[in-house]
Design a protein around this motif. Structure first.
Motif, PDB file in Angstrom:
ATOM      1  N   ALA A 130     -16.036 -51.917  21.388  1.00  0.00           N
ATOM      2  CA  ALA A 130     -16.179 -51.636  19.959  1.00  0.00           C
ATOM      3  C   ALA A 130     -16.125 -52.931  19.153  1.00  0.00           C
ATOM      4  O   ALA A 130     -16.900 -53.132  18.224  1.00  0.00           O
ATOM      5  N   GLN A 131     -15.203 -53.835  19.521  1.00  0.00           N
ATOM      6  CA  GLN A 131     -15.112 -55.113  18.808  1.00  0.00           C
ATOM      7  C   GLN A 131     -16.375 -55.929  18.995  1.00  0.00           C
ATOM      8  O   GLN A 131     -16.850 -56.597  18.087  1.00  0.00           O
ATOM      9  N   SER A 132     -16.979 -55.862  20.207  1.00  0.00           N
ATOM     10  CA  SER A 132     -18.215 -56.599  20.454  1.00  0.00           C
ATOM     11  C   SER A 132     -19.339 -56.060  19.591  1.00  0.00           C
ATOM     12  O   SER A 132     -20.117 -56.817  19.017  1.00  0.00           O
ATOM     13  N   ASP A 133     -19.398 -54.715  19.501  1.00  0.00           N
ATOM     14  CA  ASP A 133     -20.441 -54.117  18.662  1.00  0.00           C
ATOM     15  C   ASP A 133     -20.255 -54.506  17.204  1.00  0.00           C
ATOM     16  O   ASP A 133     -21.222 -54.792  16.495  1.00  0.00           O
ATOM     17  N   MET A 134     -19.032 -54.524  16.703  1.00  0.00           N
ATOM     18  CA  MET A 134     -18.769 -54.891  15.316  1.00  0.00           C
ATOM     19  C   MET A 134     -19.142 -56.347  15.056  1.00  0.00           C
ATOM     20  O   MET A 134     -19.660 -56.704  14.007  1.00  0.00           O
ATOM     21  N   GLY A 135     -18.923 -57.220  16.012  1.00  0.00           N
ATOM     22  CA  GLY A 135     -19.254 -58.621  15.847  1.00  0.00           C
ATOM     23  C   GLY A 135     -20.749 -58.849  15.735  1.00  0.00           C
ATOM     24  O   GLY A 135     -21.201 -59.790  15.108  1.00  0.00           O
ATOM     25  N   GLU A 136     -21.564 -58.005  16.342  1.00  0.00           N
ATOM     26  CA  GLU A 136     -23.007 -58.179  16.299  1.00  0.00           C
ATOM     27  C   GLU A 136     -23.594 -57.701  14.981  1.00  0.00           C
ATOM     28  O   GLU A 136     -24.728 -58.014  14.665  1.00  0.00           O
ATOM     29  N   THR A 137     -22.873 -56.931  14.148  1.00  0.00           N
ATOM     30  CA  THR A 137     -23.385 -56.436  12.870  1.00  0.00           C
ATOM     31  C   THR A 137     -23.151 -57.482  11.787  1.00  0.00           C
ATOM     32  O   THR A 137     -22.012 -57.808  11.479  1.00  0.00           O
ATOM     33  N   PRO A 138     -24.208 -58.101  11.225  1.00  0.00           N
ATOM     34  CA  PRO A 138     -24.022 -59.148  10.218  1.00  0.00           C
ATOM     35  C   PRO A 138     -23.465 -58.563   8.914  1.00  0.00           C
ATOM     36  O   PRO A 138     -23.830 -57.464   8.506  1.00  0.00           O
ATOM     37  N   ALA A 139     -22.635 -59.334   8.248  1.00  0.00           N
ATOM     38  CA  ALA A 139     -22.053 -58.896   6.977  1.00  0.00           C
ATOM     39  C   ALA A 139     -23.059 -59.129   5.856  1.00  0.00           C
ATOM     40  O   ALA A 139     -23.750 -60.144   5.824  1.00  0.00           O
ATOM     41  N   LEU A 140     -23.141 -58.172   4.956  1.00  0.00           N
ATOM     42  CA  LEU A 140     -24.030 -58.312   3.804  1.00  0.00           C
ATOM     43  C   LEU A 140     -23.402 -59.246   2.788  1.00  0.00           C
ATOM     44  O   LEU A 140     -22.223 -59.124   2.468  1.00  0.00           O
ATOM     45  N   ARG A 141     -24.220 -60.203   2.292  1.00  0.00           N
ATOM     46  CA  ARG A 141     -23.690 -61.160   1.327  1.00  0.00           C
ATOM     47  C   ARG A 141     -23.698 -60.518  -0.058  1.00  0.00           C
ATOM     48  O   ARG A 141     -24.746 -60.071  -0.540  1.00  0.00           O
ATOM     49  N   PRO A 142     -22.544 -60.473  -0.716  1.00  0.00           N
ATOM     50  CA  PRO A 142     -22.533 -59.953  -2.099  1.00  0.00           C
ATOM     51  C   PRO A 142     -23.220 -60.952  -3.030  1.00  0.00           C
ATOM     52  O   PRO A 142     -23.088 -62.165  -2.860  1.00  0.00           O
ATOM     53  N   VAL A 143     -23.955 -60.465  -3.990  1.00  0.00           N
ATOM     54  CA  VAL A 143     -24.672 -61.346  -4.909  1.00  0.00           C
ATOM     55  C   VAL A 143     -24.428 -60.914  -6.348  1.00  0.00           C
ATOM     56  O   VAL A 143     -24.100 -59.765  -6.616  1.00  0.00           O
ATOM     57  N   ILE A 144     -24.578 -61.882  -7.243  1.00  0.00           N
ATOM     58  CA  ILE A 144     -24.591 -61.616  -8.680  1.00  0.00           C
ATOM     59  C   ILE A 144     -26.010 -61.903  -9.150  1.00  0.00           C
ATOM     60  O   ILE A 144     -26.525 -63.001  -8.982  1.00  0.00           O
ATOM     61  N   SER A 145     -26.642 -60.906  -9.701  1.00  0.00           N
ATOM     62  CA  SER A 145     -28.048 -61.047 -10.062  1.00  0.00           C
ATOM     63  C   SER A 145     -28.260 -60.627 -11.510  1.00  0.00           C
ATOM     64  O   SER A 145     -27.355 -60.131 -12.182  1.00  0.00           O
ATOM     65  N   GLU A 146     -29.492 -60.840 -11.960  1.00  0.00           N
ATOM     66  CA  GLU A 146     -29.855 -60.516 -13.329  1.00  0.00           C
ATOM     67  C   GLU A 146     -31.295 -60.026 -13.346  1.00  0.00           C
ATOM     68  O   GLU A 146     -32.148 -60.572 -12.641  1.00  0.00           O
TER      69      GLU A 146
END
Length: 357
Positions: free
Chosen positions: A23-39
């Motif tokens: 399970a930890q290996s699977d979680m490591g392969e999922t990239p984190a979404l970068r939070p952004v501030i947009s307009e």
């Protein structure tokens, strides 16, 4: 020897550890979404306001007398229409005639002195020839003759000037027009070249408005405006930005804009109060924070967020800088979502999180 129950417990432990590692290996392969501030890009809201102004003559002429004198009559007032050749004002003719008389008297007096000096010179010359008078006396007579002759030329020039001035005692309209303002009253002593009144071509009209300096800075060349009459029932007219006055009003932090009216009807007379609004359809003015600009100085761009929350680099053309924002002249459309923070840590095609306000 391991008992059956203990063996079963050991197997369950190793099995649980294996599942946790998977399970930890699977979680490591999922990239984190970068939070952004947009307009979201939109036309600058400050240009949507309406600005008060007035209709003025586009071709304004200042009229002045060519001679000095006391103003005797002023035959027009602000708002009057005049025709070419019409007498607008006159100077005191009695004073002008007196000036001519004084100049003529001065010429007569100096001419008599010059004639006497010439006679004296001729008499002394004859005496010198007979050795009765000295050379010094002859030189003094010659100097007196030359001085009075020069003075005669000077007073004759004054007479010609005053005679010419008497002919300019009337101020006439050089063309058809409308009087914008008068700056003197009867009885005032005027000087040559000092403006007495201003007239304008009644057909050449323009709108004058004052806008904040920040608005003038992002106003594109030839920007379109919609000009409306203050009175109801009069159709609006289109106008185009012709001049932004180079000098700002520092006390109000405003700049003056001159708008060329396009085929204005007669209702838009000189002096009419109007309101003018920026025509968004002509050339929308878009701005973004300077922090949103990525790329290089020669190839600037921004990160645009696609509907599936991926970023793509878009080249843009930059305009004027207004405070902490910059005008986007080309490259974007209204309602585009643009990343405004952390632009230097993004890559083309990168997934980003939901927009944070």
């Amino acid at each position: 020897m391991i008992k059956p129950m203990r063996l079963l417990a050991v197997m369950l432990v190793f099995s649980g550890l294996g599942q946790m590692g998977l399970a930890q290996s699977d979680m490591g392969e999922t990239p984190a979404l970068r939070p952004v501030i947009s307009e979201f890009v939109s036309t600058d809201p400050v240009v949507k306001r309406q600005y008060s102004g007035v209709i003025r003559g586009q071709d304004v002429t200042a009229l002045a007398f060519q001679t000095s004198g006391r103003l005797a009559t002023l035959n027009v007032a602000a708002g009057d229409r005049v025709t070419k050749g019409q007498v607008l004002a006159t100077l005191d003719q009695i004073t002008l005639a007196q000036d001519v008389a004084v100049a003529e008297a001065a010429v007569s007096g100096v001419q008599a002195q010059a004639e006497f000096a010439q006679t004296q010179y001729e008499r002394v010359s004859a005496l010198v020839a007979r050795n009765v008078a000295t050379t010094a006396q002859l030189e003094a007579a010659r100097a007196n003759r030359d001085a009075t002759a020069a003075k005669l030329e000077s007073v004759r020039a004054d007479l010609a000037q005053t005679t010419e001035a008497a002919r300019y005692g009337s101020l006439v309209a050089p063309r058809d027009g409308i009087v914008l303002s008068t700056s003197v009253d009867p009885g005032t002593l005027v000087s040559p070249g000092v403006s007495v009144m201003e007239i304008a071509d009644p057909l050449g009209r323009e709108a004058i408005i004052d806008v904040p300096a920040s608005v003038a800075a992002i106003m594109p060349e030839g920007a379109g405006f919609v000009v409306r009459h203050r009175s109801g029932g009069v159709a609006p007219v289109m106008a185009r930005l012709s001049v932004i006055e180079p000098v700002a009003d520092t006390s109000l932090e405003t700049r003056r804009l001159r708008l060329m009216l396009i085929a204005p009807p007669e209702d838009y007379r000189i002096g009419t109060l109007i309101t003018a609004a920026y025509n968004r359809g002509a050339a929308p003015a878009m701005t973004l924070p300077i922090s949103a600009i990525a790329g290089t100085q020669d190839s600037p761009g921004v990160w645009r967020v696609t509907p599936d929350r991926m970023v793509t680099f878009v080249p843009v053309t930059l305009g004027a800088i207004v405070g902490d924002r910059v005008v986007i002249s080309a490259g974007l459309s209204e309602n585009d979502e643009i990343v405004v923070r952390g632009v230097h840590a993004l890559e083309d095609g990168q997934k980003v999180g939901e927009r944070l306000e």
